[in-house]
Design an enzyme around this catalytic site. Structure first.
Site, PDB file in Angstrom:
ATOM      1  N   LYS A  99     -18.269 -10.833  17.114  1.00 47.43           N
ATOM      2  CA  LYS A  99     -18.519  -9.628  16.327  1.00 47.43           C
ATOM      3  C   LYS A  99     -19.393  -9.943  15.122  1.00 47.43           C
ATOM      4  O   LYS A  99     -19.348 -11.034  14.553  1.00 47.43           O
ATOM      5  CB  LYS A  99     -17.200  -8.985  15.872  1.00 47.43           C
ATOM      6  N   GLU A 110      13.235  -2.471 -10.811  1.00 44.63           N
ATOM      7  CA  GLU A 110      13.552  -3.897 -10.912  1.00 44.63           C
ATOM      8  C   GLU A 110      14.513  -4.274  -9.793  1.00 44.63           C
ATOM      9  O   GLU A 110      15.411  -3.507  -9.450  1.00 44.63           O
ATOM     10  CB  GLU A 110      14.209  -4.218 -12.256  1.00 44.63           C
ATOM     11  N   ARG A 167      -3.985 -13.904   4.376  1.00 50.58           N
ATOM     12  CA  ARG A 167      -5.418 -13.681   4.613  1.00 50.58           C
ATOM     13  C   ARG A 167      -6.262 -14.029   3.390  1.00 50.58           C
ATOM     14  O   ARG A 167      -7.486 -14.114   3.487  1.00 50.58           O
ATOM     15  CB  ARG A 167      -5.641 -12.217   5.032  1.00 50.58           C
ATOM     16  N   ARG A 182     -20.423  -8.269  11.373  1.00 48.77           N
ATOM     17  CA  ARG A 182     -20.093  -7.249  10.380  1.00 48.77           C
ATOM     18  C   ARG A 182     -21.273  -7.018   9.437  1.00 48.77           C
ATOM     19  O   ARG A 182     -21.909  -7.970   9.007  1.00 48.77           O
ATOM     20  CB  ARG A 182     -18.882  -7.676   9.528  1.00 48.77           C
ATOM     21  N   ASP A 233      14.266   1.672 -12.577  1.00 51.78           N
ATOM     22  CA  ASP A 233      12.861   1.357 -12.870  1.00 51.78           C
ATOM     23  C   ASP A 233      12.247   0.447 -11.817  1.00 51.78           C
ATOM     24  O   ASP A 233      11.171  -0.102 -12.008  1.00 51.78           O
ATOM     25  CB  ASP A 233      12.731   0.740 -14.258  1.00 51.78           C
ATOM     26  N   ALA A 263      -6.298  -1.818  13.272  1.00 46.40           N
ATOM     27  CA  ALA A 263      -6.590  -1.795  14.722  1.00 46.40           C
ATOM     28  C   ALA A 263      -8.010  -1.374  15.065  1.00 46.40           C
ATOM     29  O   ALA A 263      -8.331  -1.210  16.246  1.00 46.40           O
ATOM     30  CB  ALA A 263      -5.595  -0.901  15.467  1.00 46.40           C
ATOM     31  N   GLY A 264      -8.884  -1.242  14.069  1.00 46.04           N
ATOM     32  CA  GLY A 264     -10.261  -0.858  14.345  1.00 46.04           C
ATOM     33  C   GLY A 264     -10.995  -1.892  15.182  1.00 46.04           C
ATOM     34  O   GLY A 264     -11.601  -1.565  16.216  1.00 46.04           O
TER      35      GLY A 264
END
Length: 336
Positions: free
Chosen positions: A204, A48, A105, A206, A46, A236-237
Protein backbone atom coordinates in the site's frame (compact mmCIF):
# COMPACT_ATOMS: atom_id res chain seq x y z
CA UNK A 1 7.79 -16.66 52.23
CA UNK A 2 4.65 -18.66 52.87
CA UNK A 3 3.79 -21.64 50.72
CA UNK A 4 1.59 -20.39 47.87
CA UNK A 5 -0.82 -23.12 46.77
CA UNK A 6 -2.18 -21.20 43.79
CA UNK A 7 -1.62 -18.02 41.82
CA UNK A 8 -3.84 -15.08 42.71
CA UNK A 9 -5.56 -13.09 39.99
CA UNK A 10 -7.17 -9.67 40.20
CA UNK A 11 -8.91 -7.81 37.37
CA UNK A 12 -9.68 -4.25 36.44
CA UNK A 13 -12.76 -3.23 34.52
CA UNK A 14 -11.26 -3.36 31.01
CA UNK A 15 -12.12 -6.98 30.19
CA UNK A 16 -13.81 -8.82 33.04
CA UNK A 17 -15.17 -11.45 30.66
CA UNK A 18 -11.66 -12.53 29.69
CA UNK A 19 -10.45 -12.39 33.31
CA UNK A 20 -13.27 -14.69 34.40
CA UNK A 21 -12.50 -17.03 31.51
CA UNK A 22 -8.86 -17.19 32.61
CA UNK A 23 -9.69 -18.06 36.22
CA UNK A 24 -12.06 -20.80 35.03
CA UNK A 25 -9.26 -22.35 33.00
CA UNK A 26 -6.78 -21.98 35.87
CA UNK A 27 -9.29 -23.68 38.18
CA UNK A 28 -9.65 -26.54 35.73
CA UNK A 29 -5.87 -27.03 35.46
CA UNK A 30 -5.33 -26.75 39.22
CA UNK A 31 -8.22 -29.02 40.14
CA UNK A 32 -9.41 -26.46 42.66
CA UNK A 33 -11.50 -23.32 42.61
CA UNK A 34 -9.46 -20.23 41.75
CA UNK A 35 -11.43 -16.99 41.77
CA UNK A 36 -10.60 -13.36 41.19
CA UNK A 37 -9.33 -11.59 44.28
CA UNK A 38 -12.16 -9.65 45.91
CA UNK A 39 -11.57 -5.96 45.29
CA UNK A 40 -13.32 -2.82 44.19
CA UNK A 41 -12.03 -0.73 41.32
CA UNK A 42 -14.27 2.28 40.94
CA UNK A 43 -14.37 6.00 40.27
CA UNK A 44 -15.13 8.98 42.45
CA UNK A 45 -17.51 11.64 41.11
CA UNK A 46 -14.61 13.52 39.52
CA UNK A 47 -13.53 10.27 37.76
CA UNK A 48 -10.52 9.65 39.99
CA UNK A 49 -9.86 5.91 40.19
CA UNK A 50 -9.95 4.21 43.58
CA UNK A 51 -8.86 0.65 44.35
CA UNK A 52 -9.38 -1.36 47.52
CA UNK A 53 -8.30 -5.00 47.90
CA UNK A 54 -10.41 -6.96 50.40
CA UNK A 55 -8.18 -10.06 50.67
CA UNK A 56 -4.77 -10.63 52.20
CA UNK A 57 -2.12 -10.64 49.44
CA UNK A 58 1.02 -10.51 51.58
CA UNK A 59 3.72 -12.66 50.04
CA UNK A 60 1.48 -13.72 47.14
CA UNK A 61 2.31 -14.08 43.45
CA UNK A 62 -0.22 -11.65 41.93
CA UNK A 63 -1.46 -11.39 38.35
CA UNK A 64 -3.39 -8.28 37.24
CA UNK A 65 -5.56 -8.93 34.16
CA UNK A 66 -6.07 -5.57 32.47
CA UNK A 67 -5.76 -4.75 28.75
CA UNK A 68 -5.14 -1.05 28.14
CA UNK A 69 -7.78 -0.76 25.44
CA UNK A 70 -10.37 1.98 24.95
CA UNK A 71 -10.63 4.11 27.07
CA UNK A 72 -6.86 3.65 27.08
CA UNK A 73 -5.99 6.28 29.66
CA UNK A 74 -8.59 5.10 32.20
CA UNK A 75 -7.62 1.45 31.82
CA UNK A 76 -3.92 2.24 32.05
CA UNK A 77 -4.45 4.23 35.26
CA UNK A 78 -6.51 1.36 36.71
CA UNK A 79 -3.60 -0.99 36.03
CA UNK A 80 -1.05 1.33 37.66
CA UNK A 81 -3.19 2.04 40.72
CA UNK A 82 -3.99 -1.66 41.23
CA UNK A 83 -0.27 -2.41 41.06
CA UNK A 84 0.47 0.29 43.63
CA UNK A 85 -2.24 -1.08 45.95
CA UNK A 86 -0.79 -4.60 45.71
CA UNK A 87 2.79 -3.41 46.19
CA UNK A 88 1.84 -1.48 49.31
CA UNK A 89 0.02 -4.61 50.53
CA UNK A 90 3.32 -6.57 50.41
CA UNK A 91 2.60 -8.78 47.41
CA UNK A 92 5.72 -10.83 46.63
CA UNK A 93 5.57 -10.39 42.85
CA UNK A 94 3.20 -8.57 40.51
CA UNK A 95 2.70 -9.63 36.90
CA UNK A 96 0.68 -7.37 34.63
CA UNK A 97 -1.34 -9.47 32.17
CA UNK A 98 -2.00 -6.99 29.35
CA UNK A 99 -3.64 -8.89 26.46
CA UNK A 100 -3.79 -5.68 24.41
CA UNK A 101 -0.96 -3.22 25.06
CA UNK A 102 -2.26 0.28 24.36
CA UNK A 103 0.06 2.98 22.96
CA UNK A 104 2.05 0.24 21.19
CA UNK A 105 1.64 2.02 17.85
CA UNK A 106 3.66 4.95 19.21
CA UNK A 107 6.86 2.94 19.37
CA UNK A 108 9.21 5.34 17.52
CA UNK A 109 9.60 8.95 16.47
CA UNK A 110 8.23 9.25 12.95
CA UNK A 111 8.57 13.05 12.88
CA UNK A 112 10.40 15.76 14.79
CA UNK A 113 8.99 16.76 18.18
CA UNK A 114 6.86 13.64 18.68
CA UNK A 115 6.87 11.30 21.71
CA UNK A 116 7.71 7.63 22.04
CA UNK A 117 4.64 6.96 24.15
CA UNK A 118 5.15 3.19 24.34
CA UNK A 119 8.44 3.80 26.17
CA UNK A 120 6.75 6.25 28.54
CA UNK A 121 4.08 3.66 29.36
CA UNK A 122 6.80 1.06 29.96
CA UNK A 123 8.47 3.42 32.43
CA UNK A 124 5.17 4.04 34.23
CA UNK A 125 4.52 0.30 34.54
CA UNK A 126 7.93 -0.31 36.07
CA UNK A 127 7.59 2.66 38.45
CA UNK A 128 4.20 1.38 39.67
CA UNK A 129 5.94 -1.71 41.08
CA UNK A 130 5.09 -4.27 38.40
CA UNK A 131 7.75 -7.01 38.19
CA UNK A 132 6.79 -8.73 34.95
CA UNK A 133 4.56 -8.19 31.90
CA UNK A 134 2.60 -10.82 29.99
CA UNK A 135 1.09 -9.59 26.73
CA UNK A 136 0.14 -10.79 23.26
CA UNK A 137 1.16 -9.72 19.76
CA UNK A 138 2.89 -6.45 20.55
CA UNK A 139 2.56 -4.11 17.59
CA UNK A 140 6.35 -3.82 17.48
CA UNK A 141 8.64 -6.48 18.96
CA UNK A 142 11.19 -3.86 20.06
CA UNK A 143 8.76 -2.64 22.74
CA UNK A 144 10.00 -5.55 24.85
CA UNK A 145 13.31 -3.70 24.99
CA UNK A 146 11.62 -0.61 26.45
CA UNK A 147 11.24 -2.51 29.73
CA UNK A 148 13.96 -3.23 32.28
CA UNK A 149 11.92 -6.18 33.52
CA UNK A 150 10.89 -9.52 31.96
CA UNK A 151 8.29 -9.35 29.17
CA UNK A 152 6.56 -12.45 27.80
CA UNK A 153 4.98 -11.73 24.42
CA UNK A 154 2.57 -14.48 23.38
CA UNK A 155 1.56 -14.98 19.76
CA UNK A 156 -1.90 -15.48 18.32
CA UNK A 157 -0.62 -17.28 15.22
CA UNK A 158 -0.64 -20.80 16.79
CA UNK A 159 -4.29 -20.32 17.81
CA UNK A 160 -5.15 -18.83 14.43
CA UNK A 161 -3.45 -21.78 12.73
CA UNK A 162 -5.66 -24.19 14.69
CA UNK A 163 -8.76 -22.22 13.69
CA UNK A 164 -7.80 -21.97 10.00
CA UNK A 165 -7.01 -25.68 9.77
CA UNK A 166 -10.37 -26.46 11.36
CA UNK A 167 -12.44 -24.01 9.28
CA UNK A 168 -10.78 -24.85 5.95
CA UNK A 169 -9.69 -28.45 6.60
CA UNK A 170 -10.86 -29.64 3.17
CA UNK A 171 -9.47 -26.62 1.29
CA UNK A 172 -5.98 -26.32 2.70
CA UNK A 173 -4.37 -26.45 -0.74
CA UNK A 174 -6.35 -23.36 -1.82
CA UNK A 175 -5.34 -21.11 1.12
CA UNK A 176 -3.03 -18.13 0.66
CA UNK A 177 -2.01 -16.05 3.69
CA UNK A 178 -1.85 -12.34 2.93
CA UNK A 179 0.00 -9.56 4.70
CA UNK A 180 -1.87 -6.24 4.34
CA UNK A 181 1.44 -4.35 4.16
CA UNK A 182 5.16 -4.97 3.85
CA UNK A 183 5.69 -4.39 7.58
CA UNK A 184 3.51 -7.36 8.50
CA UNK A 185 5.26 -9.93 6.31
CA UNK A 186 7.01 -11.69 9.22
CA UNK A 187 3.68 -12.23 11.00
CA UNK A 188 1.99 -13.52 7.84
CA UNK A 189 4.94 -15.76 6.96
CA UNK A 190 4.82 -17.35 10.42
CA UNK A 191 1.16 -18.30 9.99
CA UNK A 192 1.74 -19.50 6.41
CA UNK A 193 4.55 -21.78 7.60
CA UNK A 194 2.40 -23.21 10.39
CA UNK A 195 -0.36 -24.04 7.91
CA UNK A 196 1.93 -24.95 5.04
CA UNK A 197 0.49 -22.64 2.41
CA UNK A 198 1.43 -19.81 0.06
CA UNK A 199 2.11 -16.18 1.00
CA UNK A 200 1.10 -12.93 -0.72
CA UNK A 201 1.48 -9.23 0.13
CA UNK A 202 -0.73 -6.22 -0.44
CA UNK A 203 1.62 -3.30 -0.96
CA UNK A 204 0.00 0.00 0.00
CA UNK A 205 1.02 3.59 -0.65
CA UNK A 206 -0.28 6.42 1.51
CA UNK A 207 -0.52 10.06 0.40
CA UNK A 208 -1.26 11.15 3.99
CA UNK A 209 -1.90 9.50 7.36
CA UNK A 210 -5.12 7.49 7.50
CA UNK A 211 -5.69 7.48 3.74
CA UNK A 212 -4.52 4.75 1.37
CA UNK A 213 -3.97 6.00 -2.17
CA UNK A 214 -3.10 2.77 -3.97
CA UNK A 215 -2.77 -0.96 -3.32
CA UNK A 216 -0.99 -3.62 -5.34
CA UNK A 217 -1.05 -7.39 -4.82
CA UNK A 218 2.33 -9.13 -4.83
CA UNK A 219 1.82 -12.84 -5.41
CA UNK A 220 -0.69 -15.11 -7.15
CA UNK A 221 -4.13 -15.08 -5.52
CA UNK A 222 -6.21 -16.27 -8.49
CA UNK A 223 -9.10 -18.46 -7.22
CA UNK A 224 -7.45 -18.68 -3.79
CA UNK A 225 -9.01 -18.46 -0.32
CA UNK A 226 -7.12 -15.40 0.87
CA UNK A 227 -6.63 -14.92 4.60
CA UNK A 228 -5.42 -11.47 5.63
CA UNK A 229 -3.40 -11.49 8.86
CA UNK A 230 -2.62 -8.47 11.02
CA UNK A 231 -2.25 -7.50 14.66
CA UNK A 232 -4.65 -4.53 14.93
CA UNK A 233 -7.87 -3.52 13.17
CA UNK A 234 -8.90 0.00 14.14
CA UNK A 235 -11.24 1.74 11.68
CA UNK A 236 -10.99 -1.16 9.17
CA UNK A 237 -10.45 1.16 6.20
CA UNK A 238 -7.18 -0.44 5.09
CA UNK A 239 -8.46 -3.94 5.81
CA UNK A 240 -11.60 -3.55 3.70
CA UNK A 241 -9.68 -1.92 0.85
CA UNK A 242 -7.14 -4.75 0.92
CA UNK A 243 -9.99 -7.27 0.67
CA UNK A 244 -11.41 -5.42 -2.35
CA UNK A 245 -7.98 -5.36 -3.99
CA UNK A 246 -7.62 -9.11 -3.53
CA UNK A 247 -11.04 -9.79 -5.06
CA UNK A 248 -10.16 -7.55 -8.00
CA UNK A 249 -6.98 -9.59 -8.41
CA UNK A 250 -9.05 -12.77 -8.75
CA UNK A 251 -9.26 -14.13 -5.20
CA UNK A 252 -12.10 -16.62 -4.74
CA UNK A 253 -12.96 -15.36 -1.26
CA UNK A 254 -11.33 -13.26 1.46
CA UNK A 255 -11.22 -13.78 5.22
CA UNK A 256 -9.25 -11.88 7.87
CA UNK A 257 -7.60 -12.91 11.12
CA UNK A 258 -6.75 -9.94 13.36
CA UNK A 259 -5.43 -10.27 16.90
CA UNK A 260 -6.75 -7.07 18.47
CA UNK A 261 -10.17 -5.88 17.36
CA UNK A 262 -10.04 -2.21 18.31
CA UNK A 263 -12.89 -1.60 15.82
CA UNK A 264 -13.49 2.09 16.41
CA UNK A 265 -15.67 4.56 14.52
CA UNK A 266 -17.15 3.14 11.29
CA UNK A 267 -15.24 -0.16 11.52
CA UNK A 268 -18.13 -2.55 12.13
CA UNK A 269 -20.33 -1.01 9.44
CA UNK A 270 -17.44 -1.17 6.96
CA UNK A 271 -16.74 -4.81 7.79
CA UNK A 272 -20.38 -5.85 7.43
CA UNK A 273 -20.58 -4.14 4.03
CA UNK A 274 -17.20 -5.36 2.79
CA UNK A 275 -16.40 -8.23 0.44
CA UNK A 276 -14.84 -10.15 3.33
CA UNK A 277 -16.62 -13.39 4.16
CA UNK A 278 -15.49 -13.22 7.77
CA UNK A 279 -13.31 -11.35 10.24
CA UNK A 280 -11.87 -13.40 13.09
CA UNK A 281 -10.55 -11.55 16.16
CA UNK A 282 -9.46 -12.59 19.64
CA UNK A 283 -11.07 -11.47 22.89
CA UNK A 284 -7.99 -9.48 23.96
CA UNK A 285 -10.31 -6.45 23.92
CA UNK A 286 -13.79 -6.74 25.47
CA UNK A 287 -16.14 -6.99 22.45
CA UNK A 288 -19.04 -4.54 22.31
CA UNK A 289 -22.61 -5.65 21.62
CA UNK A 290 -22.20 -4.38 18.05
CA UNK A 291 -19.19 -6.67 17.57
CA UNK A 292 -21.00 -9.65 19.09
CA UNK A 293 -24.00 -9.08 16.83
CA UNK A 294 -22.07 -8.42 13.61
CA UNK A 295 -22.96 -11.02 10.99
CA UNK A 296 -19.42 -11.68 9.76
CA UNK A 297 -17.28 -11.18 12.89
CA UNK A 298 -16.21 -14.18 14.94
CA UNK A 299 -14.20 -14.29 18.17
CA UNK A 300 -11.66 -16.93 19.20
CA UNK A 301 -10.84 -17.24 22.92
CA UNK A 302 -7.44 -16.48 24.41
CA UNK A 303 -8.28 -17.53 27.99
CA UNK A 304 -6.83 -21.06 27.55
CA UNK A 305 -3.49 -19.66 26.37
CA UNK A 306 -3.28 -16.91 29.00
CA UNK A 307 -4.28 -19.32 31.78
CA UNK A 308 -1.50 -21.72 30.81
CA UNK A 309 1.01 -18.86 30.52
CA UNK A 310 0.07 -17.63 34.00
CA UNK A 311 0.50 -21.11 35.44
CA UNK A 312 3.86 -21.51 33.69
CA UNK A 313 5.10 -18.18 35.07
CA UNK A 314 3.84 -19.11 38.54
CA UNK A 315 5.53 -22.54 38.33
CA UNK A 316 8.73 -21.11 36.83
CA UNK A 317 8.41 -23.18 33.66
CA UNK A 318 8.71 -22.28 29.99
CA UNK A 319 6.31 -19.78 28.44
CA UNK A 320 7.88 -20.17 25.00
CA UNK A 321 6.39 -23.68 24.82
CA UNK A 322 3.10 -21.91 24.08
CA UNK A 323 4.52 -20.79 20.74
CA UNK A 324 4.34 -24.37 19.50
CA UNK A 325 1.40 -25.82 17.60
CA UNK A 326 1.51 -29.11 19.50
CA UNK A 327 1.27 -27.38 22.89
CA UNK A 328 -1.62 -25.15 21.85
CA UNK A 329 -3.46 -28.12 20.30
CA UNK A 330 -3.51 -29.82 23.69
CA UNK A 331 -4.62 -26.66 25.49
CA UNK A 332 -7.44 -26.02 22.99
CA UNK A 333 -8.43 -29.69 22.77
CA UNK A 334 -12.17 -30.04 22.26
CA UNK A 335 -12.50 -26.57 20.74
CA UNK A 336 -11.00 -27.52 17.38
Amino acid sequence: MKNMTQPKLIAGNANLTLARGIVRRVSMHRGMTVGLVDARVERFNDQEIFVEVFENVRGEDMFIVQPTSRPANDNLMELLIMADALKRSSAARITAVIPYFGYARQDRRTKARTPISAKLVANMIATAGIDRVLTMDLHAAQIQGFFDLPVDNLYSSPVFALDVLNQFKHQKDKITIVSPDVGGVARARDLAQRIGCALAIVDKRREKAGEVAEMTVIGDVEDQICIIVDDICDTAGTLCKAAETLVEAGAGEVHSYITHGVLSGPAIERIEKSVMKSLVITDSIEPSDAVLNARNIRIVPTAPMFAQAILNIWNGTSVSSLFEHATLSAIYEGMY
